[in-house]
Each structure stands twice: as structure tokens, then as C-alpha cells.
Design an enzyme around this catalytic site. Structure first.
Site, short mmCIF file in Angstrom:
data_model
loop_
_atom_site.label_atom_id
_atom_site.label_comp_id
_atom_site.label_asym_id
_atom_site.label_seq_id
_atom_site.Cartn_x
_atom_site.Cartn_y
_atom_site.Cartn_z
N ILE A 163 0.80 -1.31 -0.16
CA ILE A 163 -0.03 -0.16 -0.15
C ILE A 163 0.76 1.19 0.01
CG2 ILE A 163 -1.80 1.22 1.09
CD1 ILE A 163 -2.72 -1.41 2.44
N ARG A 238 -3.70 1.87 11.65
CA ARG A 238 -4.82 1.68 12.49
C ARG A 238 -4.58 2.67 13.47
NH1 ARG A 238 -6.42 -1.11 9.21
NH2 ARG A 238 -7.08 -3.52 9.37
N ASP A 261 -8.13 8.24 9.04
CA ASP A 261 -9.39 7.42 8.94
C ASP A 261 -9.45 6.23 9.84
OD1 ASP A 261 -11.18 6.28 6.72
OD2 ASP A 261 -9.82 4.65 6.53
N GLU A 266 -11.92 3.33 18.65
CA GLU A 266 -12.75 3.13 17.37
C GLU A 266 -13.89 2.09 17.62
OE1 GLU A 266 -12.04 1.68 12.88
OE2 GLU A 266 -10.27 3.25 13.86
N HIS A 285 -13.07 5.22 9.08
CA HIS A 285 -12.43 3.90 8.63
C HIS A 285 -13.24 3.38 7.28
CE1 HIS A 285 -10.26 0.16 10.28
NE2 HIS A 285 -9.77 0.40 9.09
N ALA A 287 -11.52 3.95 4.28
CA ALA A 287 -10.47 3.84 3.14
C ALA A 287 -10.76 2.87 2.00
CB ALA A 287 -9.04 4.01 3.56
#
Length: 321
Positions: A163, A238, A261, A266, A285, A287
Site C-alpha cells: 500500500i 490503525r 481514517d 474506534e 475507517h 479507506a
């Protein structure tokens, strides 16, 4: 940071030539996709309550729901389980929590394009002040001001995997100067130990590391203090990679900016100070949440099961945490 192998010659899932491959899956669509592979594949849906029973308890392969944790009672009910195949790249909820007989594989690449796209979009939006101008639009105010730019920026990519490299390729068109950082130095990649020297030079710091004991809390008060004034932190990894209180202090002071994100905690609870923090672009979250992601994740599962049926080595085995 973990390694994810390609086909591993030492890792297979032995299956007799006529043996049925039982797979526990989270959705009807995935059940149809895996059963279309061969008459030898039998898909079973996760039960709404309690552990699997009957034929489902014979499952050799388990595909978890949405990357969520697997309850101990579910694992105990699957004595023949040999493979947990994820539909995402993140594996932190499973490492060290599976029986020794079970191999863990992820869906490396399934979320790569969408996550990289989010990182670039969020960086551009934050640099050009889009969140501010959107709020001004809602208020009916014509508020001209000069913002930042991505063009020619010095970008520090903390994470040099699939990524991170894709983000770098997408940003290349903006003539950015990218420095990649990983656990250990190699050709074209700096060591994470060099961060104290690299951070003060970066206009944008992008986080795209997996969750490991080494990366939890990596972005602490000292990390943030080393960043240059007015720099942008982009977290596509994260939430636990970043010390939330330390980041809040920097945002509130106005010294740093951020695009997140992911958060810790969370989901972000109502009333949390991050909701009202200045200099912050925040998304929930999302993405990886584009239509093609499900297709890529399904393909990762079916490709893996095709390997099992053919007696070939498993791909994307998660190792070296």
C-alpha cells in the site's frame, strides 16, 4: 512489521483427492462464489448465535466476518480447522490467537487501491483546506485564504509495503520527494530507527504500517514533537499506532495538522475531543470501502481455495510478527 509471503512451499493444506472441502463463510454471496469452484467445496454460513454445528463443524477453512475476532468457542467447535483466510490485509486480531495447527493468510492487495486512493485524497484535501472551505460553504461564507499544497512536498512514508508503494506511485504525479521507512533499511528504504532525523524534514507524514508490538504507540509525543511546525500527519494504518492524547495536544495547539481514517478508540464515541479538534480531517475507517474491494477480497478467497484443491502452496501466509 510483519512479513506476508507469496506461495509458501512449506505451507499447504493437505486434502484427499475425493475429500470435501468445508468452508465457513460470512455471506451468501461468498458461499456461492466458493461453491462455484468445484463440487468438492461445501460452504457453510456462520451461525447467528453460538458455535458451528453439524457439517459446518467439519470446516477446514474459516473466512471471518469483516476481519472481526473469532470467539474461542468457535475455534473449539472446529477440530478440523487448518486455515483462517482473511478478506483484508490487517491480521493483528488473529496473530497469536489461533491454534498452532491453523495457518493464517490475509488478502494482501484487496484493499490496496482503495486505501492508497484515500491516503492521496485525504492528503490533498487537508493540504488544500477543503474541510475548512466545506464548513464555510455550509455557513454561506466566501472566505478566501491561501492553503498548503502537495506539489513538491517532502513526504515521509512510514511503511514501505504494497500500500505504501502504491500511495507513492499515485503521489508521484505531484512531484513529491518521497522517503520510505520500514523496520529495517534496504535499498531505497530507510530504517525506522532514523525517524528522529527524518521527521523534521517532512511536510507530510503518512502512516501505513501494520499493527505489531513495535508499531503500537509508535507515533507518541516524541514522534510528533520531532515533526516540523505545520506538518500534516496522515493515518491510513490503525488507530493504535498513534497516541491519541499526544496528537490532540498538537492539534489543539495548532502546531500540527492531521487526516485520520482510523482512531483509538474506534468507533470514536460521541463527545470524544477528536470530533471537535481543530486542524483535523476525520473519516470513519472508510479507506477500503469502495465497490471493487469486495470483488478483490472474494477473488483472494477463491484463489486460495483453488490452491487448496490443487494441492498447491498457500499464498499470503502471515509470518514474522
Amino acid at each position: 512489521m510483519p512479513d506476508v509471503t507469496g506461495p509458501d512451499t512449506a505451507t499447504t493444506l493437505p486434502l484427499g483427492p475425493e475429500e470435501t472441502l468445508h468452508v465457513l463463510v460470512p455471506s451468501r454471496a461468498l458461499a456461492e462464489a466458493v461453491e462455484a469452484l468445484s463440487p468438492r467445496v461445501r460452504a457453510h454460513r456462520f451461525p447467528d448465535e453460538g458455535p458451528p454445528t453439524g457439517e459446518a463443524a467439519q470446516a477446514q477453512v474459516l473466512v471471518p466476518r469483516g476481519g472481526g475476532e473469532i470467539a474461542a468457542e468457535v475455534l473449539d467447535a472446529l477440530p478440523q480447522l487448518r486455515l483462517v483466510q482473511l478478506m483484508s490485509a490487517g491480521a493483528e486480531k488473529f496473530v497469536g490467537r489461533l491454534p498452532e495447527r491453523v495457518t493464517l493468510c490475509n488478502a494482501r492487495g484487496a484493499h490496496t487501491p482503495s486505501t492508497a486512493e484515500w491516503a492521496v485524497a485525504a492528503t490533498l484535501a487537508a493540504q488544500r483546506g477543503i474541510p475548512h472551505f466545506t464548513r464555510e460553504q455550509d455557513a454561506g461564507r466566501w472566505d478566501f485564504r491561501t492553503e498548503h499544497s502537495l506539489i513538491g512536498a517532502r513526504v515521509l512514508m512510514v511503511g514501505a509495503g504494497d500500500i505504501g508503494r502504491t500511495i507513492g506511485r499515485m503521489m508521484a504525479g505531484f512531484d513529491v520527494d518521497i522517503t520510505y521507512v520500514a523496520r529495517t533499511a534496504r535499498d531505497g528504504v530507510r530504517s525506522i530507527d532514523e525517524l528522529p532525523q527524518l521527521l523534521p524534514e517532512a511536510d507530510v507524514v503518512v502512516l501505513i504500517v501494520p499493527v505489531t508490538p513495535q508499531t503500537i504507540g509508535l507515533v507518541d509525543a516524541a514522534f510528533l514533537a520531532a515533526m516540523k511546525d505545520d506538518a500534516l500527519l496522515v493515518n491510513a494504518a490503525r488507530g493504535v499506532v498513534v497516541d491519541t492524547d499526544a496528537l490532540l495536544a498538537e492539534l489543539t495547539s495548532g502546531r500540527l495538522r492531521a487526516a485520520l481514517d482510523v482512531t483509538d478508540p474506534e468507533p470514536l464515541p460521541a463527545g470524544h475531543p477528536l470530533w471537535s479538534a481543530p486542524n483535523l480531517l476525520l473519516t470513519p475507517h472508510v479507506a477500503g470501502a469502495v465497490p471493487a474491494t469486495n470483488d478483490r477480497a472474494t477473488a483472494a478467497v477463491t484463489d486460495q481455495l483453488a490452491r487448496v484443491l490443487a494441492g498447491e502452496p498457500l499464498a499470503n501466509v502471515v509470518t514474522d510478527y
